[in-house]
Scaffold this motif. Structure first.
Motif, PDB file in Angstrom:
ATOM      1  N   HIS A  90       0.823  -1.211   0.000  1.00 23.83           N
ATOM      2  CA  HIS A  90       0.000   0.000   0.000  1.00 23.83           C
ATOM      3  C   HIS A  90       0.854   1.256   0.000  1.00 23.83           C
ATOM      4  O   HIS A  90       0.330   2.356  -0.205  1.00 23.83           O
ATOM      5  N   ALA A  94       2.234   0.969  -4.226  1.00 25.32           N
ATOM      6  CA  ALA A  94       1.309   2.038  -4.614  1.00 25.32           C
ATOM      7  C   ALA A  94       2.059   3.264  -5.117  1.00 25.32           C
ATOM      8  O   ALA A  94       1.638   3.911  -6.081  1.00 25.32           O
ATOM      9  N   GLY A 144      -1.446   5.986   0.659  1.00 28.58           N
ATOM     10  CA  GLY A 144      -1.717   4.581   0.926  1.00 28.58           C
ATOM     11  C   GLY A 144      -1.662   4.263   2.404  1.00 28.58           C
ATOM     12  O   GLY A 144      -2.475   3.479   2.921  1.00 28.58           O
ATOM     13  N   ASN A 148      -4.890   2.874   4.582  1.00 28.63           N
ATOM     14  CA  ASN A 148      -4.764   1.625   5.323  1.00 28.63           C
ATOM     15  C   ASN A 148      -5.059   1.821   6.805  1.00 28.63           C
ATOM     16  O   ASN A 148      -5.814   1.057   7.415  1.00 28.63           O
ATOM     17  N   ILE A 166      -4.935  -3.376   3.613  1.00 29.92           N
ATOM     18  CA  ILE A 166      -3.793  -3.121   2.731  1.00 29.92           C
ATOM     19  C   ILE A 166      -4.198  -3.307   1.278  1.00 29.92           C
ATOM     20  O   ILE A 166      -3.913  -2.466   0.416  1.00 29.92           O
ATOM     21  N   SER A 169      -6.337  -0.494   0.167  1.00 32.16           N
ATOM     22  CA  SER A 169      -5.548   0.709  -0.067  1.00 32.16           C
ATOM     23  C   SER A 169      -4.822   0.654  -1.402  1.00 32.16           C
ATOM     24  O   SER A 169      -4.737   1.661  -2.114  1.00 32.16           O
ATOM     25  N   VAL A 170      -4.301  -0.529  -1.773  1.00 32.06           N
ATOM     26  CA  VAL A 170      -3.534  -0.678  -3.013  1.00 32.06           C
ATOM     27  C   VAL A 170      -4.364  -0.271  -4.223  1.00 32.06           C
ATOM     28  O   VAL A 170      -3.913   0.514  -5.070  1.00 32.06           O
ATOM     29  N   THR A 173      -5.706   3.666  -4.084  1.00 33.97           N
ATOM     30  CA  THR A 173      -4.726   4.669  -4.523  1.00 33.97           C
ATOM     31  C   THR A 173      -4.537   4.633  -6.031  1.00 33.97           C
ATOM     32  O   THR A 173      -4.316   5.677  -6.658  1.00 33.97           O
ATOM     33  N   ALA A 339      -4.948  -7.358  -5.692  1.00 31.44           N
ATOM     34  CA  ALA A 339      -5.422  -6.598  -4.534  1.00 31.44           C
ATOM     35  C   ALA A 339      -6.944  -6.568  -4.492  1.00 31.44           C
ATOM     36  O   ALA A 339      -7.554  -6.722  -3.419  1.00 31.44           O
TER      37      ALA A 339
END
Length: 364
Positions: A90, A94, A144, A148, A166, A169-170, A173, A339
């Motif tokens: 993340h 990212a 990121g 998270n 996580i 978030s990946v 973003t 992800a």
């Protein structure tokens, strides 16, 4: 009241610890841009492999490492570094993804020869020391980290996370990068539907939709760009899902590590990064396969758990394929199908656990 003031709202972290995390996330995101998103993720695999190996060793030797603190060393490697501010996907991955999206618009001339997709999707590319690109990576690394931390704090029911924050978030973003740098959020399908990959099979080039010339950044680009040219047909995806899921489940059964299979899968991408053709991407498969074994073993034993791991692996593999067809293939940047697959799979596992259908929610 005084303790509340000393902590960051919502996430409940002391301000000094948060500042430490914030500054490191800046560096971690820039690091991902400097070496490239995929190389950064491969480092995730190596670090998690080390951390999980240490955890297995600590469990085996037990009290012999009591002076270290049971689990602290392994947690420090896997959690704080592997999935943390240095090589956490993340943050570092990212940051690299956002850097590629930025460079795809700002520096299309940097595109290497032989790259048929939009340059914004080139997550193998290392941007070295170019300050503006590293700054983009740094900003998205922090973004990121924020997503998270807040998702982990907010999306929890009864102490159980509702999905993998996580993974969430990946891909979040990555979608933000599309909006910020002027890419279509999903893109227009060139085939009969958004799931149709046949324009890629026919090697159709991207055409101008307004009767004008194709912009420089799209010149030579394929009309439909599957995430993995060697891993997009349903039968093949299901097959590698079954294989990877079983392997991930077996690793957990024998070692007690949910993330060791994930780490091995991430490390295997070193060969893909080096140009070895047809290396499959399986970290979402081995991870969810391991989770399948974890949730089934308490009620059915190891053999059934291993078979369940294969089924979970197939489901995760197919989720990755569906999401790549929906969100990767038709726009110009990388949005990570693994992800998305992990986040979706873990969401349903968490819901079923909260509802009492499953005995636990895996690593959540």
């Amino acid at each position: 009241m005084y303790d509340i003031i000393l902590q960051v709202p919502v996430i409940g972290m002391p301000w000094e610890d948060f500042a430490l995390l914030f500054i490191t996330a800046l560096a971690g995101g820039a690091f991902g841009a400097a070496i490239g998103a995929l190389p950064a993720f491969i480092f995730t695999g190596f670090v998690v492999f080390l951390g999980e190996g240490l955890a297995i060793l600590q469990r085996e030797v037990g009290g012999a490492v009591a002076e270290i603190g049971q689990g602290e060393l392994a947690a420090g490697v896997t959690g704080v570094i592997g999935f943390g501010a240095i090589t956490g996907p993340h943050i570092a991955f990212a940051g690299g993804v956002a850097a590629s999206a930025y460079a795809g618009k700002k520096y299309p001339e940097m595109e290497p020869d032989g790259w048929d997709y939009h340059f914004g999707k080139n997550i193998l590319y290392a941007f070295g020391t170019k300050p503006d690109i590293l700054a983009v990576g740094a900003i998205f690394g922090v973004l990121g980290m924020f997503i998270n931390q807040f998702a982990a704090a907010i999306l929890a029911v009864g102490g159980t996370g509702i999905t993998d924050s996580i993974a969430l978030s990946v891909f979040t973003t990555a979608f933000i990068a599309r909006v910020v740098f002027g890419y279509p959020l999903v893109g227009k399908a060139a085939g009969s539907s958004i799931l149709d990959m046949s324009p890629f099979e026919r090697e159709e080039p991207r055409m101008a939709t307004d009767g004008g010339e194709v912009p420089l950044e799209h010149e030579g680009r394929l009309a439909t760009e599957p995430w993995l040219p060697h891993q997009y047909k349903w039968g093949g995806v299901a097959t590698i899902g079954l294989i990877g899921g079983i392997l991930g489940g077996y690793i957990w059964i024998q070692t007690g590590s949910i993330f060791l299979g994930y780490a091995i899968s991430a490390i295997s991408l070193l060969f893909l990064n080096l140009g070895v053709e047809k290396i499959p991407v399986t970290h979402h498969i081995t991870l969810i396969g391991a989770v399948g074994a974890v949730v089934v073993a308490p009620v059915a034993g190891s053999v059934v758990a291993l078979l369940a791991a294969g089924v979970f692996g197939v489901v995760s593999g197919l989720l990755g394929e569906v999401t790549q067809r929906l969100f990767y293939s038709h726009s110009g940047t990388h949005v990570d199908p693994p992800a998305m697959a992990i986040a979706i799979a873990m969401f349903f596992i968490a819901v079923l656990s909260i509802a009492g259908v499953l005995p636990n929610a895996g690593y959540l």
